[in-house]
Design a protein around this motif. Structure first.
Motif, PDB file in Angstrom:
ATOM      1  N   ASP A 125       0.834  -1.215   0.000  1.00  0.00           N
ATOM      2  CA  ASP A 125       0.000   0.000   0.000  1.00  0.00           C
ATOM      3  C   ASP A 125       0.852   1.241   0.000  1.00  0.00           C
ATOM      4  O   ASP A 125       0.618   2.180  -0.746  1.00  0.00           O
ATOM      5  N   PHE A 126       1.893   1.224   0.862  1.00  0.00           N
ATOM      6  CA  PHE A 126       2.810   2.357   0.927  1.00  0.00           C
ATOM      7  C   PHE A 126       3.494   2.539  -0.409  1.00  0.00           C
ATOM      8  O   PHE A 126       3.608   3.629  -0.939  1.00  0.00           O
ATOM      9  N   ASN A 127       3.977   1.448  -0.947  1.00  0.00           N
ATOM     10  CA  ASN A 127       4.699   1.505  -2.212  1.00  0.00           C
ATOM     11  C   ASN A 127       3.830   2.120  -3.303  1.00  0.00           C
ATOM     12  O   ASN A 127       4.272   2.985  -4.062  1.00  0.00           O
ATOM     13  N   ARG A 128       2.576   1.714  -3.337  1.00  0.00           N
ATOM     14  CA  ARG A 128       1.661   2.219  -4.352  1.00  0.00           C
ATOM     15  C   ARG A 128       1.392   3.702  -4.146  1.00  0.00           C
ATOM     16  O   ARG A 128       1.417   4.494  -5.095  1.00  0.00           O
ATOM     17  N   GLN A 129       1.163   4.091  -2.882  1.00  0.00           N
ATOM     18  CA  GLN A 129       0.878   5.503  -2.585  1.00  0.00           C
ATOM     19  C   GLN A 129       2.063   6.382  -2.902  1.00  0.00           C
ATOM     20  O   GLN A 129       1.943   7.448  -3.494  1.00  0.00           O
ATOM     21  N   TRP A 130       3.248   5.939  -2.462  1.00  0.00           N
ATOM     22  CA  TRP A 130       4.434   6.782  -2.664  1.00  0.00           C
ATOM     23  C   TRP A 130       4.798   6.857  -4.132  1.00  0.00           C
ATOM     24  O   TRP A 130       5.208   7.903  -4.609  1.00  0.00           O
ATOM     25  N   LYS A 131       4.647   5.787  -4.837  1.00  0.00           N
ATOM     26  CA  LYS A 131       4.985   5.805  -6.249  1.00  0.00           C
ATOM     27  C   LYS A 131       4.068   6.754  -7.008  1.00  0.00           C
ATOM     28  O   LYS A 131       4.501   7.439  -7.925  1.00  0.00           O
ATOM     29  N   SER A 132       2.786   6.801  -6.626  1.00  0.00           N
ATOM     30  CA  SER A 132       1.859   7.697  -7.322  1.00  0.00           C
ATOM     31  C   SER A 132       2.120   9.148  -6.951  1.00  0.00           C
ATOM     32  O   SER A 132       1.913  10.042  -7.762  1.00  0.00           O
ATOM     33  N   GLN A 133       2.609   9.375  -5.715  1.00  0.00           N
ATOM     34  CA  GLN A 133       2.825  10.747  -5.267  1.00  0.00           C
ATOM     35  C   GLN A 133       4.213  11.247  -5.601  1.00  0.00           C
ATOM     36  O   GLN A 133       4.380  12.382  -6.049  1.00  0.00           O
TER      37      GLN A 133
END
Length: 134
Positions: A27-35
């Motif tokens: 989840d973190f990886n997905r959020q940070w990658k999008s941001q």
């Protein structure tokens, strides 16, 4: 707040090898990658009575890595390609490598050298202990 999770620490003899793992949640990886698109994952260590210092850092989607002089040629930082897992492979361990090893994450921010400094990180794991005896 994001908290990476370290594992793999152990008590070993001089000259041994160890592989530490840092898990970053999907989840973190997905959020940070999008941001942030790109971010830094670093391994740091803190020996007893010493300041926390960089061991090795990797830049996601950048193909860059950086090592402290004390571990060059002995340690290797790598990721699984998806950046959910970052590893620190340690060879030829010495007693002076004894420390608590921490994984930390921060956005890249365009300054690669910022990623080498522990004071620039705010997302830390709990640490994993490495003890090397002679």
């Amino acid at each position: 707040q994001v908290q990476p999770m370290e594992s793999g620490g152990d008590s070993v003899q001089t000259g041994s090898s160890l592989k530490l793992a840092c898990e970053v949640s999907e989840d973190f990886n997905r959020q940070w990658k999008s941001q942030y698109k790109r971010y830094c994952i670093g391994w740091f260590r803190q020996g007893e009575g010493k300041e926390r210092e960089e061991v090795a850092t990797i830049l996601t989607n950048g193909g860059l890595s950086h090592y402290a002089d004390s571990v060059k040629g002995r340690f290797t930082i790598s990721s699984d390609g998806v950046e959910n897992m970052v590893y620190l492979h340690m060879d030829s361990l010495k007693p002076e490598d004894t420390a608590m090893y921490y994984c930390a994450v921060r956005d890249y921010g365009g300054m690669w050298s910022y990623c080498w400094t522990p004071e620039n990180y705010h997302n830390w794991g709990q640490g994993t202990q490495v003890t090397v005896s002679s």
